[in-house]
Design an enzyme around this catalytic site. Structure first.
Site, mmCIF file in Angstrom:
data_model
loop_
_atom_site.group_PDB
_atom_site.id
_atom_site.type_symbol
_atom_site.label_atom_id
_atom_site.label_comp_id
_atom_site.label_asym_id
_atom_site.label_seq_id
_atom_site.Cartn_x
_atom_site.Cartn_y
_atom_site.Cartn_z
ATOM 1 N N ARG A 111 0.881 -1.174 0.000
ATOM 2 C CA ARG A 111 0.000 0.000 0.000
ATOM 3 C C ARG A 111 0.917 1.223 0.000
ATOM 4 O O ARG A 111 1.504 1.573 1.031
ATOM 5 C CB ARG A 111 -0.916 0.001 1.226
ATOM 6 N N HIS A 138 -7.505 0.672 -6.457
ATOM 7 C CA HIS A 138 -7.688 -0.206 -5.282
ATOM 8 C C HIS A 138 -8.337 -1.513 -5.766
ATOM 9 O O HIS A 138 -9.488 -1.805 -5.476
ATOM 10 C CB HIS A 138 -8.568 0.494 -4.245
ATOM 11 N N GLN A 141 -10.057 -4.055 -3.358
ATOM 12 C CA GLN A 141 -11.385 -3.611 -2.953
ATOM 13 C C GLN A 141 -12.410 -3.993 -4.019
ATOM 14 O O GLN A 141 -13.502 -4.483 -3.714
ATOM 15 C CB GLN A 141 -11.376 -2.086 -2.732
ATOM 16 N N ASP A 229 -17.931 6.691 -1.128
ATOM 17 C CA ASP A 229 -16.675 6.642 -0.374
ATOM 18 C C ASP A 229 -16.439 8.043 0.196
ATOM 19 O O ASP A 229 -17.127 9.002 -0.171
ATOM 20 C CB ASP A 229 -15.525 6.203 -1.302
ATOM 21 N N ARG A 296 -13.603 -8.761 1.630
ATOM 22 C CA ARG A 296 -12.182 -8.488 1.403
ATOM 23 C C ARG A 296 -11.357 -9.736 1.729
ATOM 24 O O ARG A 296 -10.399 -10.064 1.028
ATOM 25 C CB ARG A 296 -11.706 -7.315 2.299
HETATM 26 N N1 CP Z 1 -11.321 -0.199 2.316
HETATM 27 C C1 CP Z 1 -10.058 -0.250 2.793
HETATM 28 O O1 CP Z 1 -9.092 -0.390 2.028
HETATM 29 O O2 CP Z 1 -9.962 -0.150 4.140
HETATM 30 P P1 CP Z 1 -8.596 0.071 4.938
HETATM 31 O O3 CP Z 1 -8.059 1.427 4.497
HETATM 32 O O4 CP Z 1 -8.968 0.043 6.384
HETATM 33 O O5 CP Z 1 -7.641 -1.003 4.557
#
Ligand code: CP
Length: 309
Positions: A111, A138, A141, A229, A296
């Site tokens: 990340r 992402h 996701q 979001d 997830r």
């Molecule tokens: N949706 C998501 O990626 O959550 P986090 O940032 O908590 O990993």
């Protein structure tokens, strides 16, 4: 898109369209199998003795915990590496980190902020690299989102989804996922917050035809799925006042939902309740937000085991 056709090189998952459509469905099927197996206590140790290196430059709850739990359930192990726990935080070039990690672990999940950085990691890695979120994408996701929609709608045929709010990294990967599964996508954003034209073009090349609008009411009226979001992502905190003003009218709450009383509500979390979504909406019977969060785990187990087999 970085689809690699050289069998001697590892496959990476940096965005949804790194998979072919057939591969995407294979991963989604596998995610469903993992979910069922867990429910019946018949878990599969498909990654026994394998190790995932998890590199986080940004905070995370869901991504970190679901990857780590997923590796445990598959019989493997995950190592958390915060930027300041390793030499990256002291200036080690990414390519050196990537090459060294490749000598220890079986896959890397990263990340990082800049998408170019996950591409550098992938370029120099001898093992699969999975994008756990960049400023542009992402994809993990999106796998969970597609699994959730498929469960909720009993497939993808005739499904229409509306993205409401910021055309951010989550929205961009979701647009590609919708294109690959024939979900009819409408993206409603204020002016200036649209998806990148390059992503829209990729979605069209994948067979999608996303509709874009600045009218949130029109966008939700025929939607089966409403997805939102945060309006202020990590690193955009200085823009709070401007963004709060610009996103007025885009909140998923009673005013919008009166036009879509049957639609399911999705949010990738973390949510800023009272901003992009109301407390009532996220707690309502229309919300499938926590099923989405759960998925997830299953989706990431699926993509990891697929990349490593
Ligand atoms: N949706 C998501 O990626 O959550 P986090 O940032 O908590 O990993």
């Amino acid at each position: 898109m970085t689809t690699n056709t050289d069998d001697s090189q590892p496959r990476h998952f940096l965005d949804v369209d790194d998979l072919t459509e057939a591969e995407l469905f294979t991963v989604l099927d596998r995610a469903e199998e993992y979910k069922r197996a867990l429910e019946t206590g018949d878990n599969h140790a498909d990654l026994e003795d394998q190790t995932l290196g998890m590199l986080f430059q940004k905070a995370s709850t869901r991504t970190r915990v679901s990857f780590e739990t997923g590796m445990t359930q598959l019989g493997g192990h995950a190592i958390f590496l915060g930027e300041d726990d390793i030499q990256l935080g002291r200036g080690e070039p990414l390519k050196d980190t990537s090459r060294a990690l490749s000598r220890y672990v079986d896959a890397v999940m990263a990340r990082v902020f800049k998408h170019e950085n996950v591409e550098v990691l992938a370029e120099y890695a001898d093992v699969p690299v999975v994008n756990g979120l960049t400023d542009d994408a992402h994809p993990c996701q999106t796998l969970a989102d597609l699994q959730t929609i498929r469960e909720q709608e009993d497939g993808f045929d005739g499904v229409s989804a509306t993205w409401i709010g910021d055309g951010n990294n989550v929205a961009q990967s979701f647009a590609l996922g919708c294109a690959m599964t024939d979900i009819d996508l409408t993206v409603a954003t204020p002016e200036g917050y649209e998806l990148d034209e390059e992503v829209l073009e990729r979605a069209r090349e994948l067979g999608g035809d996303p509709t874009t609008t600045t009218d949130p009411v029109e966008a939700v009226s025929d939607a089966d799925i409403i997805y939102t979001d945060v309006w202020i992502s990590m690193g955009q905190e200085d823009e709070r006042d401007v963004r709060m003003n610009d996103f007025e009218g885009f909140q998923v709450g009673a005013d919008l939902l009166e036009h879509a009383p049957e639609a399911s509500i999705m949010h990738c979390l973390p949510a800023h309740r009272g901003e992009e979504i109301t407390d009532e909406a996220i707690e309502s019977d229309q919300s499938i937000v926590f099923d989405q969060a759960e998925n997830r785990l299953h989706a990431q187990k699926a993509v990891l085991s697929w990349l490593l087999e």
